[in-house]
Each structure stands twice: as C-alpha cells, then as structure tokens.
Write a protein that holds these residues in place. Structure first.
Motif, PDB file in Angstrom:
ATOM      1  N   LEU A  66       0.864  -1.186   0.000  1.00 38.98           N
ATOM      2  CA  LEU A  66       0.000   0.000   0.000  1.00 38.98           C
ATOM      3  C   LEU A  66       0.893   1.226   0.000  1.00 38.98           C
ATOM      4  O   LEU A  66       2.110   1.126   0.174  1.00 38.98           O
ATOM      5  CB  LEU A  66      -0.895  -0.022   1.250  1.00 38.98           C
ATOM      6  N   VAL A  80       1.367  -4.833   3.942  1.00 39.10           N
ATOM      7  CA  VAL A  80       0.606  -5.812   4.734  1.00 39.10           C
ATOM      8  C   VAL A  80       0.927  -7.210   4.203  1.00 39.10           C
ATOM      9  O   VAL A  80       1.007  -7.397   2.987  1.00 39.10           O
ATOM     10  CB  VAL A  80      -0.918  -5.546   4.598  1.00 39.10           C
ATOM     11  N   LEU A 111      -0.151 -11.153   3.758  1.00 37.23           N
ATOM     12  CA  LEU A 111      -1.288 -12.073   3.812  1.00 37.23           C
ATOM     13  C   LEU A 111      -0.783 -13.497   3.574  1.00 37.23           C
ATOM     14  O   LEU A 111       0.173 -13.697   2.822  1.00 37.23           O
ATOM     15  CB  LEU A 111      -2.326 -11.717   2.731  1.00 37.23           C
ATOM     16  N   PHE A 119      -7.173 -11.723  -1.721  1.00 33.54           N
ATOM     17  CA  PHE A 119      -6.881 -10.342  -2.149  1.00 33.54           C
ATOM     18  C   PHE A 119      -7.331 -10.153  -3.593  1.00 33.54           C
ATOM     19  O   PHE A 119      -7.657 -11.126  -4.270  1.00 33.54           O
ATOM     20  CB  PHE A 119      -5.389 -10.020  -1.997  1.00 33.54           C
ATOM     21  N   GLY A 120      -7.331  -8.883  -4.002  1.00 37.67           N
ATOM     22  CA  GLY A 120      -7.728  -8.591  -5.382  1.00 37.67           C
ATOM     23  C   GLY A 120      -9.225  -8.417  -5.527  1.00 37.67           C
ATOM     24  O   GLY A 120      -9.741  -8.260  -6.626  1.00 37.67           O
ATOM     25  N   GLU A 121      -9.940  -8.453  -4.378  1.00 34.73           N
ATOM     26  CA  GLU A 121     -11.405  -8.375  -4.448  1.00 34.73           C
ATOM     27  C   GLU A 121     -11.878  -6.950  -4.744  1.00 34.73           C
ATOM     28  O   GLU A 121     -12.932  -6.757  -5.336  1.00 34.73           O
ATOM     29  CB  GLU A 121     -12.040  -8.907  -3.146  1.00 34.73           C
ATOM     30  N   ALA A 180     -11.752  -6.291  -8.476  1.00 33.56           N
ATOM     31  CA  ALA A 180     -12.662  -7.229  -9.153  1.00 33.56           C
ATOM     32  C   ALA A 180     -14.120  -6.849  -8.884  1.00 33.56           C
ATOM     33  O   ALA A 180     -14.973  -6.930  -9.760  1.00 33.56           O
ATOM     34  CB  ALA A 180     -12.392  -8.653  -8.684  1.00 33.56           C
ATOM     35  N   SER A 216      -5.730  -1.438  -6.417  1.00 29.53           N
ATOM     36  CA  SER A 216      -5.466  -0.366  -5.459  1.00 29.53           C
ATOM     37  C   SER A 216      -4.083  -0.516  -4.834  1.00 29.53           C
ATOM     38  O   SER A 216      -3.630   0.379  -4.129  1.00 29.53           O
ATOM     39  CB  SER A 216      -6.533  -0.388  -4.363  1.00 29.53           C
ATOM     40  N   ALA A 217      -3.429  -1.666  -5.040  1.00 27.87           N
ATOM     41  CA  ALA A 217      -2.100  -1.872  -4.455  1.00 27.87           C
ATOM     42  C   ALA A 217      -1.344  -2.885  -5.299  1.00 27.87           C
ATOM     43  O   ALA A 217      -1.946  -3.612  -6.092  1.00 27.87           O
ATOM     44  CB  ALA A 217      -2.243  -2.380  -3.014  1.00 27.87           C
ATOM     45  N   VAL A 237       0.810  -6.315  -5.426  1.00 31.03           N
ATOM     46  CA  VAL A 237       0.882  -7.530  -4.604  1.00 31.03           C
ATOM     47  C   VAL A 237       2.060  -8.377  -5.099  1.00 31.03           C
ATOM     48  O   VAL A 237       2.137  -8.698  -6.289  1.00 31.03           O
ATOM     49  CB  VAL A 237      -0.430  -8.340  -4.686  1.00 31.03           C
TER      50      VAL A 237
HETATM   51  N1  LIG Z   1      -5.335  -2.537   4.013  1.00 34.08           N
HETATM   52  C1  LIG Z   1      -5.288  -3.678   3.325  1.00 34.08           C
HETATM   53  N2  LIG Z   1      -5.057  -4.844   3.960  1.00 34.08           N
HETATM   54  C2  LIG Z   1      -4.989  -5.999   3.295  1.00 34.08           C
HETATM   55  N3  LIG Z   1      -5.171  -6.086   1.966  1.00 34.08           N
HETATM   56  C3  LIG Z   1      -5.410  -4.970   1.286  1.00 34.08           C
HETATM   57  C4  LIG Z   1      -5.493  -3.713   1.917  1.00 34.08           C
HETATM   58  N4  LIG Z   1      -5.760  -2.790   0.972  1.00 34.08           N
HETATM   59  C5  LIG Z   1      -5.837  -3.448  -0.217  1.00 34.08           C
HETATM   60  N5  LIG Z   1      -5.636  -4.760  -0.030  1.00 34.08           N
HETATM   61  C6  LIG Z   1      -5.662  -5.826  -1.055  1.00 34.08           C
HETATM   62  O1  LIG Z   1      -4.722  -5.537  -2.066  1.00 34.08           O
HETATM   63  C7  LIG Z   1      -5.370  -5.740  -3.305  1.00 34.08           C
HETATM   64  C8  LIG Z   1      -4.817  -5.012  -4.490  1.00 34.08           C
HETATM   65  O2  LIG Z   1      -5.661  -5.239  -5.594  1.00 34.08           O
HETATM   66  P1  LIG Z   1      -7.229  -4.881  -5.453  1.00 34.08           P
HETATM   67  O3  LIG Z   1      -7.373  -3.415  -5.403  1.00 34.08           O
HETATM   68  O4  LIG Z   1      -7.961  -5.601  -6.505  1.00 34.08           O
HETATM   69  O5  LIG Z   1      -7.621  -5.529  -4.054  1.00 34.08           O
HETATM   70  C9  LIG Z   1      -6.775  -5.223  -3.000  1.00 34.08           C
HETATM   71  C10 LIG Z   1      -7.041  -5.865  -1.684  1.00 34.08           C
HETATM   72  O6  LIG Z   1      -7.443  -7.192  -1.840  1.00 34.08           O
END
Ligand SMILES: Nc1ncnc2c1ncn2[C@@H]1O[C@@H]2COP(=O)(O)O[C@H]2[C@H]1O
Length: 410
Positions: free
Chosen positions: A319, A324, A326, A332-334, A337, A344-345, A347
């Motif tokens: 981020l 963070v 996992l 993640f990635g939801e 999607a 948004s980040a 991975v």
């Molecule tokens: N604060 C957070 N903590 C854990 N996972 C995160 C956080 N912010 C974003 N993510 C995960 O990082 C993913 C990056 O791709 P998405 O934006 O598709 O979905 C995002 C989330 O699943």
C-alpha cells in the motif's frame, strides 16, 4: 419425519459430492471413484481379450462375470447420478425432473447411458449381439470424467474448433483440387487408378495425409509435378492442425497448473460454510495458479480481472504508506474485481505461493448465489478500502489514470 427427510437430503448431497468430485471429497469418495475407474479399465481389457477366440472360449465364465459386474455397477452409478442431479448447483433451481433431464442430455450423461443401455438387451431379447462387444469400448469415454489431462485435451479441441473446422475445409478443398488435376494428368495413362475423380481422391487423401501407401503413383511428367506440389501442401496441412491442437493443449495444461481438488477448496476459510455440492460448484470456476517468490501478482493501477485466494505461501500487499502480509486462507484482489476498476495496491509473492484465482464475472455470479460469501468479501473490501482512504486522504486510485472503470474481459 422431518429429520428423515433431512437425512435423505444429506445423503443425496454426499453422494453427489462423491460422484461429482470423486477422490477429493474423502477416503470413501476415493474408494468409490477408484473402483469405478478400475472397473472401466478391467471391462475394456476384457473386451479386447474376448475378441481372441481361444481366450473367449477358455475364460468365457470370467468374461461374463466381469461384464455382469460392470453392467450392474454402471447402471447403479447412472441411476445414482440421475437421482443426485438435483444437487447440481446450477440445475437445482430447475427442480427434480428438469435437472435429471439436463443430466441425461449432457455429453457425460449420454456416455453413461450408452455404456449400459445396449448391454441389457441380450438379457431380454434372444439374438446374436456380436456388435455389442465392440460397442463396450464406449465405456472408455467414461474415463474423461476422471482424467484432467483428457478433459484438457477435449477442452483444447473445443476451444480451437473453429480453427480446426477451417483446416478441415481447406483440406477438403486441397483434396478435390489435387484429385481433379491428377485425374486430368494421369486418367488416360492409368484409368484403373485415376480414371475418375473419386478414384483419384484416394491417392489425394493418402498423399495429403503424408502417408503415401504407394498403391497409386503417377507415371507421367505432369502427374509427378502435381504429386510434388501435393506433397508440399500435405506437409503444411498436417502441420497446421497439429500445431493448433498442441499449442491449445499446452496452454490449457499450464492454465490449470495443478488440479483444483475438492479438499483444497473445502479448506479455504471463505468457503467453510458451503455444502459439498456448493463446493463442487465453486471448484469449477476456480483456476489454480502457482507463483514463484518475487512474482508481481498484481500491480497498482493495472486493470483487474480476478480475485485470488491464498492456499499456501505468503504475499505482500504494498500500500502507499505500509506493507501488509497475507498468508494461507486470506484473499486479495477483491476490491478491483468487485468495482471493475484498477488495482489499489501492488501484490508481490514473498514465497512460492499457490493461489486459486476467480474471474471477476464468476466472482459476481458466486456472490449473487451465496449471500454469506458476498457479505464476507464485501466486508473485507470495505474495511481495506476504509483503511486505505484514511491514510491516503481519499486518493485510492492514481489520479493519472483517466478511466478507472475497465471493460470486462471477453
Ligand atoms: N489494508 C489492506 N489490507 C490488506 N489487503 C489490502 C489492503 N488494501 C488493499 N488490499 C488488497 O490488495 C489488493 C490489491 O488489488 P485490489 O485493489 O484488486 O484488491 C486489493 C485488496 O485485496
């Protein structure tokens, strides 16, 4: 009374899980499925051996016993599949009769029926059913259900059906042209081999197929020239479909990477409340993926097409203001999607990580079907988004991206 009904439904669900997902369900499921596979192999071997008259006479009783055992088992299996068809997650809404009709009309259902129906006839009608011996080989196709490689090959053939039909049409054209030209060039010199276009077509097929039996060969100069050209065209014609199928098969196998089993999916916490039948359904929309340490799985700002569940390994969510980690059981990635927007980040895989990927369109239909899963994914997305908005002051998606809404992948 109610509890009996409940028990009946539970039994049907379990049976559906065993028949549909096989070895992945539990040990009993594995035994049932390996027994069915074993019986298919034994009955195929028996069919082949029975065609040898000496063996057929010597072991007639054993062959008959194998056939009766196979016929009875496959008939019970077919009946059980029909009975449990209502548990098929996509057919459940159709009700008992329509879900069973759907199963009966599906390719797998038709193969199962063809594997038993004709073989009951000799028990009721007195006639010579010699052809049935060969018809038993249909049972080979029952193995498709248990072999991911065979399924991948069939899927590759299906995916490339248009290209393959194209190849076939070109091959037909080339056969016609080669046969017609050869008939013109050689018809007078060898009327028995090239006297008519259909006669010459045999030569054309054998030559274009690069087999060349040598039973019909040109003797005139023009005929040899046409034969030379036909051989070149034949090489191309064979290479084309072989290349198409091989590439599609390799892609299909790599796409699967490792087999998604019932056990793997059942262990994912997000799916912990699903029944056997629901898990069986979810399995079909998940893609297995293995990523090496250091792989960038998602990049901030990139268009997104899937969400991921971590089976084992560890990933880092980068981020803007923190990282963070996992691990197994997380997803993640939801966010992208769900919102059909950009990541948004970023991975990154911190170790070799096994993932289950879920396409955005499948995620949406799964969430429509399973409200508990939908709530858990939405809650996680909301919490993560909220956290990120707090730290970035609302600037979640990079401003330089003009259009954050992306087109769904076709
Ligand atoms: N604060 C957070 N903590 C854990 N996972 C995160 C956080 N912010 C974003 N993510 C995960 O990082 C993913 C990056 O791709 P998405 O934006 O598709 O979905 C995002 C989330 O699943």
């Amino acid at each position: 009374m109610v509890s009996r009904l409940h028990q009946g439904t539970q039994f049907r669900q379990r049976l559906y899980g065993i028949l549909d997902q096989g070895s992945g369900v539990d040990q009993f499921g594995a035994v049932v499925n390996w027994t069915l596979i074993g019986l298919i192999v034994v009955t195929l071997a028996a069919t082949v051996l029975e065609s040898v008259p000496r063996l057929a006479g010597q072991y007639a009783k054993a062959f008959q016993a194998i056939e009766y055992a196979a016929l009875l088992t496959f008939t019970i299996e077919y009946a059980a599949r029909l009975w449990t068809a209502i548990e098929h997650p996509r057919w459940r809404r159709f009700g008992a009769i329509r879900s069973r009709v759907r199963l009966a009309a599906s390719p797998a259902g038709l193969i199962d029926l063809a594997a038993v129906l004709p073989f009951w006839l000799p028990l009721f009608i007195a006639a010579d059913f010699k052809a049935l011996l060969v018809l038993r080989l249909i049972r080979f196709f029952k193995l498709t259900r248990y072999s991911p490689a065979m399924r991948s090959l069939l899927e590759a053939l299906y995916a490339e059906r248009r290209a393959l039909v194209g190849c076939f049409v070109i091959l037909c054209g080339a056969t016609l042209i080669a046969a017609a030209l050869m008939h013109l060039a050689e018809g007078a010199a060898q009327p028995d081999r090239f006297g008519t276009i259909p006669d010459a077509m045999w030569w054309a097929i054998v030559t274009l197929g690069t087999v060349g039996y040598g039973d019909a060969v040109p003797i005139t100069a023009a005929g040899r020239l046409i034969a030379g050209l036909t051989i070149f065209v034949g090489l191309l014609m064979v290479a084309l479909p072989v290349g198409i199928v091989a590439t599609a098969f390799a892609n299909e196998v790599h796409r699967r990477d490792f087999v998604v089993t019932w056990g793997l999916v059942a262990r994912v916490p997000l799916f912990s409340e699903l029944t056997a039948a629901q898990i069986a359904d979810v399995m079909k929309i998940l893609r297995a993926q293995k990523v090496d340490k250091g792989t960038t799985i998602a990049r901030r700002g990139e268009p997104a097409h899937s969400m991921y569940l971590i089976l084992d390994g560890e990933v880092e969510i980068r981020l803007r203001h923190k990282h963070v980690h996992l691990g197994a059981g997380d997803f993640f990635g939801e966010i992208a999607a769900l919102r059909q927007s950009r990541r948004s980040a970023t991975v990154i895989a911190l170790q070799t990580t096994r993932l289950l990927a879920l396409d955005a369109s499948d995620l949406h239909s799964l969430m429509d079907r399973e409200p508990q899963i939908a709530a858990r994914i939405r809650d996680a997305a909301q919490a993560r988004l909220g956290e990120e908005l707090e730290t970035t002051g609302g600037d979640l998606i990079p401003a330089e991206l003009p259009n954050t809404k992306i087109q769904p992948r076709i």
